[in-house]
Design a protein around this motif. Structure first.
Motif, short mmCIF file in Angstrom:
data_model
loop_
_atom_site.label_atom_id
_atom_site.label_comp_id
_atom_site.label_asym_id
_atom_site.label_seq_id
_atom_site.Cartn_x
_atom_site.Cartn_y
_atom_site.Cartn_z
N UNK A 1 7.73 -6.25 53.59
CA UNK A 1 7.74 -5.75 52.21
C UNK A 1 6.33 -5.73 51.98
N UNK A 2 5.76 -4.62 51.21
CA UNK A 2 4.39 -4.56 50.99
C UNK A 2 4.05 -5.71 50.04
N UNK A 3 2.80 -6.05 50.06
CA UNK A 3 2.15 -7.12 49.21
C UNK A 3 1.84 -6.51 48.07
N UNK A 4 1.80 -7.13 46.98
CA UNK A 4 1.75 -6.60 45.68
C UNK A 4 0.03 -6.15 45.42
N UNK A 5 -0.52 -5.35 44.82
CA UNK A 5 -1.90 -4.66 44.76
C UNK A 5 -2.55 -5.85 44.12
N UNK A 6 -2.07 -6.54 42.77
CA UNK A 6 -2.69 -7.64 42.00
C UNK A 6 -2.29 -8.70 42.29
N UNK A 7 -2.91 -9.77 42.10
CA UNK A 7 -2.48 -11.06 42.13
C UNK A 7 -1.31 -11.21 41.00
N UNK A 8 -0.44 -12.21 41.53
CA UNK A 8 0.95 -12.50 40.55
C UNK A 8 0.08 -13.02 39.29
N UNK A 9 0.74 -12.75 38.08
CA UNK A 9 0.40 -13.43 36.96
C UNK A 9 0.70 -15.09 37.00
N UNK A 10 -0.36 -15.67 36.65
CA UNK A 10 -0.22 -17.11 36.50
C UNK A 10 -0.84 -17.52 35.29
N UNK A 11 -0.40 -18.86 34.84
CA UNK A 11 -1.13 -19.67 33.93
C UNK A 11 -2.62 -19.84 34.18
N UNK A 12 -3.04 -20.15 35.24
CA UNK A 12 -4.37 -20.26 35.78
C UNK A 12 -5.21 -18.93 35.61
N UNK A 13 -4.81 -17.81 36.02
CA UNK A 13 -5.44 -16.63 36.12
C UNK A 13 -5.51 -16.03 34.68
N UNK A 14 -4.76 -16.39 33.77
CA UNK A 14 -4.86 -16.05 32.41
C UNK A 14 -5.79 -16.74 31.90
N UNK A 15 -5.75 -18.09 31.98
CA UNK A 15 -6.80 -19.11 31.52
C UNK A 15 -8.35 -18.53 31.82
N UNK A 16 -8.52 -18.19 33.29
CA UNK A 16 -10.06 -17.89 33.62
C UNK A 16 -10.36 -16.63 33.17
N UNK A 17 -9.44 -15.74 33.18
CA UNK A 17 -9.79 -14.22 32.52
C UNK A 17 -10.13 -14.46 30.94
N UNK A 18 -9.32 -15.32 30.17
CA UNK A 18 -9.63 -15.59 28.64
C UNK A 18 -10.97 -16.18 28.85
N UNK A 19 -11.19 -17.26 29.72
CA UNK A 19 -12.39 -18.16 29.58
C UNK A 19 -13.79 -17.15 29.82
N UNK A 20 -13.53 -16.06 30.79
CA UNK A 20 -14.82 -15.16 31.05
C UNK A 20 -14.86 -14.35 29.97
#
Length: 218
Positions: A1-20
């Motif tokens: 199965x092909x890997x997703x193009x974008x990293x899966x959504x996670x709490x850590x990713x949301x926080x890091x993006x919001x912090x930036x």
């Protein structure tokens, strides 16, 4: 199965993006719509991790508190040295994330990292012999000082135009236009000067407290 193009959504990713976003544009830049666009997801998917935008900002604030070094309260350093080194670490962290300071200044609330920070400072002061009431005051005092230093730059508040400081109006500001270009050095020196003065005052109180305790047991 092909890997997703974008990293899966996670709490850590949301926080890091919001912090930036907060770091670059300020607290007002954060919205669930903006975050969803930055993350490349649909808005409702954020609610699988956070119920509200305020919860996201709380998590961002706590992620910043978690960056503050607390090891100085655990390795046997004298209380004064520990407070000094912690204040330096705290200011360095806040200097990297100045836009989150207003939210941090409201207090730790239920944020785990912020509560661990408060617990470490209070516990170290009590262990050093400060009465609990004074240990509380010391924690508050240090937080006022560090956050105040992080909110803005004294040197950066002056412009680099010598004509702005006419000696006829400001006879003692003839060199003020040079402050902006030396901002980092001046602000660091001012912070260390104030921190030393603050700790000197606490040292005097600590010695007086010890003398009172000795006299009470005499």
């Amino acid at each position: 199965m092909a890997r997703p193009r974008k990293p899966l959504l996670s709490t850590g990713r949301i926080v890091a993006t919001a912090r930036a976003l907060v770091d670059t544009e300020g607290l007002a830049a954060v919205s669930t719509r903006r975050l969803a666009a930055e993350l490349g997801v649909s808005g409702p998917s954020l609610y699988n991790h956070f119920r509200t935008k305020d919860e996201i900002l709380e998590a961002v604030a706590d992620s910043v508190s978690a960056q503050v070094d607390l090891s100085m309260f655990e390795d046997g350093r004298p209380w004064r040295d520990a407070l000094h080194d912690w204040a330096v670490s705290y200011r360095a962290v806040l200097s990297r994330h100045p836009h989150i300071v207003p939210l941090l200044a409201a207090g730790p609330g239920r944020r785990p990292a912020a509560l661990r920070l408060a617990d470490a400072v209070f516990g170290a002061m009590v262990d050093a012999g400060w009465p609990p009431a004074q240990a509380t005051s010391i924690g508050a005092l240090m937080r006022y000082y560090v956050m105040g230093a992080a909110i803005g730059s004294f040197a950066g508040g002056f412009v680099d135009d010598a004509a702005a400081y006419d000696p006829a109006d400001y006879p003692h500001l003839g060199q003020a236009h040079l402050l902006a270009e030396r901002q980092q050095k001046i602000d660091q020196r001012a912070f260390e000067t104030g921190l030393s003065a603050l700790l000197d005052g606490l040292e005097v109180q600590y010695r007086e407290l010890a003398a009172e305790q000795r006299a009470g047991h005499g």
